[in-house]
Design an enzyme around this catalytic site. Sequence first.
Site, PDB file in Angstrom:
ATOM      1  N   LYS A  40       6.668   4.455  -2.793  1.00 30.67           N
ATOM      2  CA  LYS A  40       5.508   3.844  -3.458  1.00 30.67           C
ATOM      3  C   LYS A  40       5.586   4.090  -4.964  1.00 30.67           C
ATOM      4  O   LYS A  40       6.016   5.179  -5.395  1.00 30.67           O
ATOM      5  CB  LYS A  40       4.223   4.446  -2.874  1.00 30.67           C
ATOM      6  CG  LYS A  40       2.937   3.794  -3.365  1.00 30.67           C
ATOM      7  CD  LYS A  40       1.726   4.353  -2.626  1.00 30.67           C
ATOM      8  CE  LYS A  40       0.415   3.751  -3.077  1.00 30.67           C
ATOM      9  NZ  LYS A  40      -0.754   4.273  -2.356  1.00 30.67           N
ATOM     10  N   SER A  73      -3.966   1.064  -0.325  1.00 28.84           N
ATOM     11  CA  SER A  73      -3.226   0.655  -1.494  1.00 28.84           C
ATOM     12  C   SER A  73      -1.716   0.634  -1.304  1.00 28.84           C
ATOM     13  O   SER A  73      -1.009   0.047  -2.121  1.00 28.84           O
ATOM     14  CB  SER A  73      -3.562   1.579  -2.663  1.00 28.84           C
ATOM     15  OG  SER A  73      -3.160   2.903  -2.371  1.00 28.84           O
ATOM     16  N   SER A 125      -5.060   4.870   2.467  1.00 26.83           N
ATOM     17  CA  SER A 125      -4.069   3.964   1.885  1.00 26.83           C
ATOM     18  C   SER A 125      -2.728   3.906   2.593  1.00 26.83           C
ATOM     19  O   SER A 125      -1.913   3.032   2.271  1.00 26.83           O
ATOM     20  CB  SER A 125      -3.837   4.310   0.422  1.00 26.83           C
ATOM     21  OG  SER A 125      -4.833   3.711  -0.349  1.00 26.83           O
TER      22      SER A 125
HETATM   23  N1  GLN Z   1      -9.135   2.083  -0.260  1.00 26.15           N
HETATM   24  C1  GLN Z   1      -9.494   3.376  -0.719  1.00 26.15           C
HETATM   25  C2  GLN Z   1      -9.851   3.307  -2.179  1.00 26.15           C
HETATM   26  O1  GLN Z   1      -9.776   2.266  -2.726  1.00 26.15           O
HETATM   27  C3  GLN Z   1      -8.386   4.343  -0.445  1.00 26.15           C
HETATM   28  C4  GLN Z   1      -7.349   4.418  -1.473  1.00 26.15           C
HETATM   29  C5  GLN Z   1      -6.260   5.384  -1.194  1.00 26.15           C
HETATM   30  O2  GLN Z   1      -6.201   5.985  -0.105  1.00 26.15           O
HETATM   31  N2  GLN Z   1      -5.418   5.604  -2.183  1.00 26.15           N
HETATM   32  O3  GLN Z   1     -10.216   4.267  -2.779  1.00 26.15           O
END
Ligand code: GLN
Length: 474
Positions: free
Chosen positions: A77, A152, A176
Amino acid sequence: MEITNLTLCELSEKLESGELTSVQATEACLDRIKNTERLNNFVTVCDKLALDSAKKADEARARGAKGKLLGVPIAIKDNISTQGVRTTCASRFLSDYVPPYDATVVKKLKDAGAIVLGKTNMDEFAMGSTNENSAFGAVKNVRDENRVPGGSSGGSANCVAADQAFASLGSDTGGSIRQPASYCGVVGLKPTYSAVSRNGLVAFASSLDQIGVLSKSCDDALVMLEAIVGKDPFDSTSAEYVGKFGALDGNVDGITIGVADEFASCADKGVLQRANEAITALESMGAKIKRVSVKSFDAALAVYYVLSSAEASSNLARFDGVKYGNRAKDYKDVNELYKKSRTEFFGAEVKRRIMLGNYVLSSGYYDAYYLRASKLRTVIKREFDAILSECDCILSPTAPTVAPCFGEQSDPAKVYLSDIYTVPVNICGLPAVSVPFGTSDGLPVGVQLIGKAFGERSILNTGKALEKFAKEIR
Ligand code: GLN
């Protein structure tokens, strides 16, 4: 045989037996990445570096080196630092930022002989659930290109689902890894907080962030996990790994699985049906199902968005046009330099989180929001710990829906709702895995298994039992 269709463990055996070389596997992945470039899974592809490393891996094997990851192509990532390879966090701020060092996880994977194919697309600074918040364009879900891959870690999940890489690393602050795994039909493992070093991970919310794995199977996830865990002098929150490894047998006979009534209230019918089928499948294999209640479930989402935004507003203060990344032109003084750089290079969602974070931390609102959320965090943690003292794991859907279409969720508050099942796990620091379990309307559905601290092997083993039952979705 298509090389790229193999799982990581299958490839590993063929490399070991000499049936395939790392160069062949790496070339196959690079070709696949090129042929399916439209999915937009990668921000940066490291063709030359990958092929050089593959040659070295083959040479090392010829000299007698061994290892399950030796010569295996994987993806990282783009918020995990890679020496000499740009690490953008999918932000305009860091579009040309090249880290001077490898994150501890990257170093460990390279030491184990893994081949880094490139850096995967994501929501900017890992804030988002659809991958639509990327400065490098959206990722198209390989199962249906009109749909998002989740976020994400959208690129990390989708590149594994699209057979472009044998596994990948993602980061999980509130879901994410697991949510995109669910949307793309792959396995997504978020390890116990502290199990994996965060050194070199660009921080979003440090008390919640964890690096983890996306893979084609639970066996593959365990191989990757084993390579990246452990105490690291560069991350004072990391700990000696006390969990178990060793081959999974998928035996769930006699284990107790907690299922909470509260979980049924917020998922779509198709998703709930699959989760119920997973429960029945596990029961038929000898697992005991225990009805439990998570009273604090309702509060978890608000707690997460208060705490994560507060931490983000502090962590992202370092991006000011001076220390890292890009700088705005034409400024009168240092304040204007900060202001112009942050205005120009941060995307809308990141700005929203910074504003929300500063608001909940500001004097006058601190007690009502930040302090209250911190207290509730303890309540939620106690409740999960109590349930897990009587159960081996807790089962829930991973996400309330299947992958939505692009633009379907324009209201940020609605997008936040997609994290409802995943955020409690980060709040409690527990491990959890999302395992593909059939489809709804032809799209993948993931089932989440939440484990005890350092119980990764146990939830992956239960996941393996589910894999045996899962409908053919690949
Ligand atoms: N969707 C969640 C957020 O926007 C989780 C993001 C993540 O786990 N990095 O904060």
